[in-house]
Design an enzyme around this catalytic site. Structure first.
Site, short mmCIF file in Angstrom:
data_model
loop_
_atom_site.label_atom_id
_atom_site.label_comp_id
_atom_site.label_asym_id
_atom_site.label_seq_id
_atom_site.Cartn_x
_atom_site.Cartn_y
_atom_site.Cartn_z
N HIS A 174 15.47 -16.98 -0.29
CA HIS A 174 14.39 -17.85 0.73
C HIS A 174 12.91 -17.83 1.83
O HIS A 174 12.88 -17.98 1.86
CB HIS A 174 14.53 -19.14 0.62
CG HIS A 174 16.07 -20.17 0.10
ND1 HIS A 174 15.73 -21.26 -0.89
CD2 HIS A 174 17.56 -19.85 -0.25
CE1 HIS A 174 16.64 -21.61 -1.72
NE2 HIS A 174 17.63 -20.82 -1.32
N SER A 295 -8.63 0.29 9.75
CA SER A 295 -9.14 -0.51 9.24
C SER A 295 -10.75 0.23 9.58
O SER A 295 -10.67 0.66 10.95
CB SER A 295 -9.23 -1.94 9.87
OG SER A 295 -10.27 -2.27 10.02
N LYS A 301 -5.47 -1.32 13.10
CA LYS A 301 -5.35 -1.72 12.26
C LYS A 301 -4.23 -0.33 11.54
O LYS A 301 -4.89 0.66 11.41
CB LYS A 301 -5.93 -2.29 10.71
CG LYS A 301 -6.26 -3.57 11.61
CD LYS A 301 -5.60 -4.62 11.38
CE LYS A 301 -5.00 -4.51 10.11
NZ LYS A 301 -5.59 -5.39 8.95
N GLU A 308 0.50 -2.40 -1.33
CA GLU A 308 0.06 -3.29 -1.79
C GLU A 308 -0.68 -2.50 -3.26
O GLU A 308 -0.27 -3.73 -3.99
CB GLU A 308 -1.89 -3.37 -0.53
CG GLU A 308 -0.90 -4.14 0.40
CD GLU A 308 -1.85 -4.33 1.27
OE1 GLU A 308 -2.98 -5.62 0.99
OE2 GLU A 308 -2.53 -3.52 1.92
#
Ligand code: ARG
Length: 484
Positions: A174, A295, A301, A308
């Site tokens: 979980h 970024s 970043k 992804e």
């Protein structure tokens, strides 16, 4: 993967000069340009040119053996096909607007090279059994290449498991910290998934490796060609047994895409973990700069775009599976032009899966696990099960043990304390069974060592499985190289 030749831009030619279509005899007017543009598949299926030519060469030999071509004719056609192949491989092949698909383009060019005898190559054959044959040959190569890429990723994960031995992290259920596990155990979990994927791909290959050629348009070839012999020439394990089925069957595409979807799903789950673990919230791994992106706006970043994208491409692969299943579901026997829609999603999905495998195989060895952060997160309340197991060993039924330790945990939570900071006296206040020996159970090392049954995360068990996998992988790779 076989390099996809880029079709040369067609030379615009006045329509009157265009060579007649194969079926021109039956028709009173030329095909409308809109129909030509709508129905062409050459931009996609040129990727199967090698397989198309290989199939034609085997067919020509079959025709020769059946006495349907003279030795001279067969030799001329084979030489011509060889030249077409070289033109395609060296990017000199010119696609014409009238070339509806790769099959017609190759035959058209063959006839330009060898003259009218080129028209004999299609004896006893239809594009329906031809395209089914080409696609199976293409898929067979693609599966082999995918499995090879998959094994590169397995090797990278086995390398990780070897070098990360001893690193501990919390295992989750979980997405809540549950029990400590070895990081190597975690990597090997992904190896197990990938090995099942390899097995599924091998299984799909087995059913794909059956030859439809000789089924003609739908009813079978009208000439006595020895199909078994042609199949052997092409490396097929056997021949299709029903011509109607053979020209309309794309189960092998669906099966491959189902296996590819499950594989992509596994890669996506690995990608998701890398996204989570590389976040500041987890801080479990540091991405190498070469596999991260910045970024354009926020200077601080460092983004896990590779992981992804691997996750994101999964949708495309599933899409391909749904696409072929949907294309097939309403088709009456036998061949229908709808089937041409099988290739773009198939080719795309195969390419995306292989690209994902390849980039992950390069990235995984370069991840830097933050061992101290992982270890710090692995202890504490994640050791509660150890205390319950201790009480069970002292004779308490597990349900009661669970309840006692539940109260200990509540106390810890209420007072902001950790289990490891409990003294013998603290513990004894919950149960007389919790004596000094209980403390020995409250360590990560003890928790790991106890999990020594097959498949558990004990160091000995993980090392045993790692050795097995390393040995099997070495053997499998060697066998793979021999096959090729
Ligand atoms: N381009 C077609 C396909 O991919 C080849 C077969 C065409 N056959 C036909 N009868 N129109 O399915």
């Amino acid at each position: 993967m076989p390099r996809t030749p880029r079709p040369k831009k067609a030379v615009a030619k006045p329509r009157a000069a265009a060579p007649a279509k194969a079926w021109a005899g039956r028709f009173r007017e030329p095909t409308d340009p809109a129909v030509e543009a709508f129905s062409t598949s050459i931009a996609t299926d040129l990727a199967m040119a090698r397989h198309d030519i290989r199939g034609s060469v085997a067919h020509v030999r079959g025709l020769r053996r059946a006495g349907l071509l003279t030795a001279k004719e067969a030799a001329a056609i084979e030489r011509g096909l060889g030249r077409v192949l070289r033109e395609i491989e060296t990017n000199r092949f010119e696609v014409r607007p009238q070339d509806e698909d790769v099959h017609m383009a190759v035959e058209r060019r063959l006839t330009e090279i060898v003259g009218p005898v080129g028209g004999k190559v299609h004896t006893g054959r239809s594009r329906n059994d031809q395209v089914a044959t080409d696609l199976r040959l293409w898929l067979r190569d693609e599966i082999d290449a995918t499995v090879s890429d998959l094994h590169d990723l397995v090797r990278a994960l086995l390398g990780r498991a070897r070098s990360d031995l001893g690193v501990v992290l919390p295992g989750y259920t979980h997405l809540q910290r549950a029990q400590p596990v070895l990081l190597s155990h975690h990597w090997l979990a992904h190896v197990e998934m990938l090995l099942r994927d390899a097995d599924r791909l091998a299984d799909a290959r087995r059913r794909a490796n059956v030859m439809p050629l000789g089924s003609g348009a739908l009813a079978g070839a009208g000439f006595p060609i020895d199909r078994e012999r042609v199949a052997r020439d092409l490396g097929f394990d056997g021949v299709s047994r029903n011509s109607l089925d053979a020209v309309s069957d794309r189960d092998f595409v669906a099966e491959f895409l189902a296996a590819a979807s499950i594989l992509a799903m596994h890669l996506s789950r690995l990608g998701e973990e890398i996204v989570l673990w590389s976040s500041q919230e987890f801080g479990f791994v540091v991405l190498p700069d070469a596999f991260a992106t910045g970024s354009s706006m926020m200077p601080q970043k460092k983004n896990p775009d590779v992981a992804e994208l691997v996750r994101g491409k999964t949708g495309r692969v599933y899409g391909a599976l749904v696409s072929i299943l949907t294309t097939l579901k309403g088709l009456p026997l036998a061949y229908n032009r709808d089937l041409q829609e099988d290739k773009p999603p198939l080719f795309d999905a195969a390419r995306q899966v292989r690209a994902s495998l390849q980039v992950l195989a390069r990235m995984m060895p370069r991840l830097e696990p933050a061992a101290a952060t992982m270890r710090a997160a692995a202890g504490g309340l994640s050791l509660a099960t150890e205390l319950a197991d201790f009480l069970v060993e002292r004779g308490l039924p597990f349900r009661q043990a669970h309840e006692v330790v539940g109260r200990v945990v509540r106390e810890c939570v209420d007072r902001g304390r950790d289990l490891e900071s409990m003294t013998v006296a603290d513990l004894a206040s919950f149960s007389p069974l919790l004596d000094h020996r209980a403390l020995a159970h409250l360590t990560i090392e003890s928790a790991l060592a106890r999990r020594s049954s097959t498949g558990g995360t004990s160091r000995a068990g993980v090392e045993r499985r790692l050795r097995e996998l390393e040995a099997a992988h070495g053997r499998g790779r060697a066998a793979g190289r021999r096959r090729r």
